[in-house]
Design an enzyme around this catalytic site. Structure first.
Site, PDB file in Angstrom:
ATOM      1  N   MET A 257     -23.587  12.573  68.325  1.00  0.00           N
ATOM      2  CA  MET A 257     -23.748  11.447  67.362  1.00  0.00           C
ATOM      3  C   MET A 257     -22.327  10.889  67.659  1.00  0.00           C
ATOM      4  O   MET A 257     -21.479  11.514  67.286  1.00  0.00           O
ATOM      5  CB  MET A 257     -24.434  11.687  65.874  1.00  0.00           C
TER       6      MET A 257
ATOM      7  N   THR B  39     -39.352  19.314  87.426  1.00  0.00           N
ATOM      8  CA  THR B  39     -40.822  19.424  87.224  1.00  0.00           C
ATOM      9  C   THR B  39     -41.529  18.176  86.780  1.00  0.00           C
ATOM     10  O   THR B  39     -42.622  18.387  86.559  1.00  0.00           O
ATOM     11  CB  THR B  39     -41.049  20.725  86.211  1.00  0.00           C
TER      12      THR B  39
ATOM     13  N   ASP C 186     -37.683  26.967  79.492  1.00  0.00           N
ATOM     14  CA  ASP C 186     -38.349  26.108  80.516  1.00  0.00           C
ATOM     15  C   ASP C 186     -37.084  25.179  81.347  1.00  0.00           C
ATOM     16  O   ASP C 186     -37.038  24.784  82.770  1.00  0.00           O
ATOM     17  CB  ASP C 186     -39.382  25.064  80.283  1.00  0.00           C
ATOM     18  N   ALA C 187     -36.100  24.802  80.473  1.00  0.00           N
ATOM     19  CA  ALA C 187     -35.144  23.749  80.975  1.00  0.00           C
ATOM     20  C   ALA C 187     -34.246  24.466  81.858  1.00  0.00           C
ATOM     21  O   ALA C 187     -33.637  23.934  82.986  1.00  0.00           O
ATOM     22  CB  ALA C 187     -34.357  23.104  79.876  1.00  0.00           C
TER      23      ALA C 187
ATOM     24  N   GLU D 147     -34.614  27.820  83.142  1.00  0.00           N
ATOM     25  CA  GLU D 147     -35.113  28.566  84.169  1.00  0.00           C
ATOM     26  C   GLU D 147     -35.884  27.527  85.473  1.00  0.00           C
ATOM     27  O   GLU D 147     -35.821  28.045  86.497  1.00  0.00           O
ATOM     28  CB  GLU D 147     -36.460  29.296  83.621  1.00  0.00           C
TER      29      GLU D 147
ATOM     30  N   TYR E 240     -48.190  23.797  81.593  1.00  0.00           N
ATOM     31  CA  TYR E 240     -47.961  22.780  80.424  1.00  0.00           C
ATOM     32  C   TYR E 240     -47.402  21.408  80.888  1.00  0.00           C
ATOM     33  O   TYR E 240     -46.386  21.621  81.797  1.00  0.00           O
ATOM     34  CB  TYR E 240     -46.954  23.370  79.291  1.00  0.00           C
TER      35      TYR E 240
ATOM     36  N   VAL F  83     -44.323  21.851  83.531  1.00  0.00           N
ATOM     37  CA  VAL F  83     -43.698  23.159  83.777  1.00  0.00           C
ATOM     38  C   VAL F  83     -44.960  23.943  83.963  1.00  0.00           C
ATOM     39  O   VAL F  83     -45.322  24.750  83.105  1.00  0.00           O
ATOM     40  CB  VAL F  83     -42.688  23.503  82.576  1.00  0.00           C
TER      41      VAL F  83
ATOM     42  N   LEU G  82     -36.481  20.745  83.464  1.00  0.00           N
ATOM     43  CA  LEU G  82     -37.533  19.638  83.160  1.00  0.00           C
ATOM     44  C   LEU G  82     -37.663  18.422  84.001  1.00  0.00           C
ATOM     45  O   LEU G  82     -38.588  17.790  83.932  1.00  0.00           O
ATOM     46  CB  LEU G  82     -37.067  19.127  81.542  1.00  0.00           C
ATOM     47  N   GLY G  83     -36.492  18.011  84.792  1.00  0.00           N
ATOM     48  CA  GLY G  83     -36.549  17.034  85.666  1.00  0.00           C
ATOM     49  C   GLY G  83     -37.053  17.562  86.871  1.00  0.00           C
ATOM     50  O   GLY G  83     -37.672  16.743  87.405  1.00  0.00           O
TER      51      GLY G  83
ATOM     52  N   HIS H 207     -43.737  26.820  70.814  1.00  0.00           N
ATOM     53  CA  HIS H 207     -43.001  26.037  71.640  1.00  0.00           C
ATOM     54  C   HIS H 207     -41.687  25.629  70.770  1.00  0.00           C
ATOM     55  O   HIS H 207     -41.800  24.844  69.605  1.00  0.00           O
ATOM     56  CB  HIS H 207     -43.744  24.540  72.069  1.00  0.00           C
TER      57      HIS H 207
END
Lengths: 608, 608
Positions: B406, B260, B251-252, B254, B339, B336, B257-258, B398
């Site tokens: 870090m 959508t 999803d990120a 394709e 979901y 997305v 995340l932003g 998922h």
């Protein structure tokens, strides 16, 4: 309502009273009607009842008046006025200490600090026969080890003390309810949103939830759980030394989670608008005493989302729906010596129950010669990290076993392991080579339901009612959802592990039996482990379509660190009981969103 | 502050812009000073950039104007006005669809419901070349399968709709802050309590936390994390059918995340007093667009305890100390398609960072002939449970992989696995037979840090600074604490698993490399998996005392149930980054308790 407790198999009636008198444990059954003792059996097995405050006081008195002990304390340079001693349970390690009630006594300096736990007098262990009131043995091996300093150990707040202005500070916050809380408590019955359950303070389990029922869409209250509680708490320390090997606590059976549940601190242990419930228990002499403000009940809104959906514009729907999540928490905190165990039962309107255990309080620490890692030639000799100068935080585990007598829509339930198994596609069947498929296996006997969790062989674990099907023909059920956890790695034949054999698996299922409530046995102090969940379950009884009890053990490995000194920030873990095909659909679809006018108008307190 | 980005090994500069033009992917580097393109490389590997809204709109237009598609819809008896289609990504399954940008189109009926997801037109899959704007293939296998009914699917709230009076209702609640929130946001810099960090909306990752620093007791701000974000999200469905096999979403890479992340719904997605941050992104044509109210920041007080201790009376100390826990949450929700992923970064004053992912929204469901389990002769043919009449909730996973660069007290860190190992005592050494001991192994190369979590071989996982020791000589560090999670069980050579090979382990550690940000590769759509965390890490580079990146993948297996219909109650899991010998002692010991006067005076809103 649930028809319950049909005796389907012979059951031993558990005693009404467990009493210790003249060296014998009496298991007494009482008929409250006529006020008669109907049975008084003297226990012939191993194990003794919960240690009472009187027992502990006795052990301390015997120790304090012992000459050799006093010499040791003098030799350590500790002032008697600064002495605080604790009474760790002795466990069971073979015949040597059998036949008498034993506790250990170990001491600390409270000079310049109320946090004596951080100032151990290392290596000094007194073994006391609390019935004969005599010292059996004193082991004093650590005279060269200094008592760690008091610096930075006092964690108490007083308005006089100059508190650190470097501490991270936030403005006050409060969960406010302009129309008041939505729950009500009638006696011990708690009613909230779509839930109703009975909540009972208990001297041993701390808190017992029973007859938990949830309202379905048609208004019917449906049974979920007959009874749920923390059954035992096993805390083995990982140090074979003479002063440490025996530390393999069974806190519920040895000390009691209810008897160590001190009054909750309002506004800090529980938020505003919490309801507080007292416990009424029997003292060692049988007289009642009140454990005040022992349990709190409150509603929680933490900014979380019950469900939500937005639609991206390309779909042509302008959807922005979201519902805030409000839950109900019943909380109890057991302060078993140094450790504080925060027990939360959290109820959600979607039917989920989350059982959470938080750990705070003080480490059990070990004195050492060393002030810095670089002084230690062989760190492999240490049984934990250095957490302050001369202070080792000994590695240990915590295992909390929950007795969960599920009654999904009635007493007779079954247990299914819904395994996710990789399937290979056939050649030419699909561009995919593999996919996962569920294989549902209903447990016939106890052996089928002794579960070690496996990340690479995952399953869901369902308790379901084979006689009640949903509209779609699915059996109505609940699943247990483990969260972060830990397994016991001790040898199966190590005495502490034999006694805490309930940690041999994470999940067990047993047929309901009234006398099988305590995973480590009814009489736990110095028990040999012949009355545990593992021994009962070795009979491999039938569990299909029966009144069954689900057991889950939540585990923590604890490798201490500097941040745990001198008081530990709370560490939590949890597991969930979650409806699975219990409701016909999402039961909170009809919940209303929050609007601006629902919220309160607030100002700072006038006296601020 | 942290000296950062010394180029210790050759690093490929990641592109400033990824652009798709005339069938080619351009990786463009720009020097903002003079405003020059300094590099314009055409990608020769597999994979395409994120699908844009324009791409999706194109796919739908091409489909809607296709005659064969229209015939199929007519044959299903669905009115064109009721048609809603989605554009699932096609994945990569061999040479057949290589060399062209492909999406799939699948359709639903929105008749009588905005929840078209629950009304699939099963078996109809259109494959579209979005650059040539042509239909490549139509597969239409499910004409006999009815479109499921709209009954009980509409979850939207309108003041006009007669909402269920059977829904569980609670009185309104609000986290109130009489003196206001304790955080402030300056541009993208968030300052709260002892934390300061940078928060950036991102079209692909959704939300990026960078330069997170926490104040120590002496006032020094110390670096914890250079950069942390959700790097990829893999969602394989477990159905080999023609209409389902390709559903193995990344999803990120394709969809983004932003891109959508729709505007958050005030008071419901986030509590009162939340601060909302917009995202400003580039459209397909390069022009900016604003993703409004995309991130919220709020303080949380949920009734939890930061630390506490009570002393039982027998000890002679009357101690009741407890401190409320107040945290700071940064939240973003990606919708997305069906979901909704709720991403929370929660900061605690004790130094802990909790990264939580909540799943809500709608199931991806499959139409079926069956209305009831009893109509199905062989349930083994089903790829998920029946969740409503004619609706199967297909089993799926998922996996959310987090990139966690870090920087504990500086860029150069090491990774240690602190293994808990059972030790056997020697005969006569101790009444105990066994105990656990820590074995600390510092990883030298990437292979040493490819971790599959094991319940029966447990470890802590530390990122530490070998050059900065605590007062006691312990290296300062943070540990990653996994919570409930899941592992991918697909064949390693299954195309979806090759592309999402970052799920082959739960933990990885890589040397920092600017071009290694996206666990599934920079260009993910239709990628063959030659640019993933697994391929980078196959080089087995040195990672000791270097600028390292920790990768953690949080997993969920999802076997749907009736309660997930028609919209899913949120399911969450999380992991933690936790200080371990980073602070000299508990950093929140000096925090003040809450007193009555700290709390607000509240009343119901006047217009209530």
């Amino acid at each position: 309502m649930v028809g319950k407790r049909a005796t389907r198999f012979p059951q031993e009636e558990p005693p009404s009273v467990v009493a210790f008198l003249n060296g014998q444990t009496h298991l007494v059954t009482i008929d409250l009607g006529p006020g008669l003792v109907t049975s008084d059996v003297i226990s012939t097995g191993s194990g003794y009842p919960i240690l009472t405050n009187d027992d502990m006081a006795t052990a301390l008195e015997v120790t304090y008046s012992n000459l050799e002990f006093n010499k040791s304390i003098l030799a350590r340079g500790v002032d008697f006025d600064d002495l605080t001693c604790i009474t760790p349970s002795s466990g069971w390690f073979g015949p040597e200490e059998e036949g008498k009630r034993i506790v250990k006594v170990q001491c600390f300096s409270n000079q310049d600090t109320p946090n004596f736990y951080m100032r151990p007098i290392e290596g000094l262990t007194v073994t006391v026969d609390i019935d004969k009131k005599e010292v059996i043995r004193i082991i004093d091996t650590g005279r060269g080890i200094p008592v760690p300093k008091a610096t930075h150990t006092d964690y108490t707040y007083t308005t006089n003390s100059p508190f650190s202005d470097k501490a991270p500070m936030t403005n006050p916050m409060s969960m406010e309810q302009p129309k008041g809380p939505s729950f009500n408590v009638n006696g011990h019955t708690v009613k909230w949103a779509n839930w109703v359950f009975h909540l009972k303070p208990d001297i041993r389990a701390g808190m017992i939830i029973s007859q938990a029922m949830i309202r379905a869409e048609d208004g019917e209250y449906r049974s979920v759980m007959y009874k749920g509680f923390a059954s035992e708490l096993f805390v083995p320390y990982m140090d074979p030394d003479q002063a440490w090997y025996f530390k393999s606590f069974m806190d519920a059976g040895e000390f009691g989670l209810g008897s160590t549940a001190m009054p909750l601190l309002e506004l800090n242990d529980c938020p505003r608008y919490a309801y507080y419930m007292d416990g009424v228990f029997a003292s060692a002499d049988g007289r009642p005493f009140i454990q005040s403000n022992m349990i709190c009940i409150f509603e929680r809104y933490a900014g979380d989302v019950g469900w939500r959906h937005s639609e991206i514009p390309v779909m042509g729907f302008n959807i922005r729906e979201s519902r805030p999540k409000v839950t109900l928490v019943a909380r109890m905190v057991a302060s078993v010596g140094n450790y504080d165990y925060i027990f939360d039962w959290e109820f959600q309107t979607d039917g989920l129950i989350r059982i959470k255990v938080g750990l705070s309080g003080m480490l059990m620490v070990k004195g050492t010669l060393y002030e810095n890692i670089h002084d230690i030639s062989n760190t492999n000799t240490m049984t934990g990290p250095l957490v302050s100068e001369n202070v080792i935080g000994v590695v240990h585990d915590h295992f909390i076993s929950f007795h969960l007598d599920m009654d999904i829509d009635g007493a007779n339930n079954s247990f299914a392991q819904v395994n996710l198994v990789k399937e290979q596609t056939l050649s030419g069947q699909s561009p995919r080579k593999s996919y996962l498929k569920t294989k549902r296996n209903v447990a016939k006997t106890e052996d089928d339901a002794k579960i070690k969790l496996k990340l690479y062989d995952p399953s869901e674990f369902h308790v379901f009612n084979p006689s009640r099907l949903s509209r779609l023909g699915n059996p109505t059920g609940y699943k247990i959802v483990p969260g972060g956890t830990a397994a016991s790695l001790l040898d199966l034949d190590d005495p502490p592990q034999i006694r805490a054999a309930f940690t041999n698996n994470q999940i067990w299922v047993t047929p309901h039996n009234k006398s099988e409530e305590w995973a480590g046995g009814l009489l736990v102090s110095q028990s040999k482990g012949e009355d545990t969940l593992a021994t009962w379950s070795a009979r491999n009884r039938e569990i299909e379509n029966k009144d069954i009890v689900l057991w889950y053990t939540l585990g923590f490995h604890h490798i201490p660190c500097q941040e745990d000194f001198p008081v530990m920030p709370t560490v939590s873990s949890s597991f969930e009981l979650k409806p699975v095909n219990f409701f016909d659909r999402n039961p909170i679809m009809g919940v209303k969103p929050t609007f601006q006018n629902d919220l309160p108008v607030c100002s700072v307190a006038s006296s601020y």
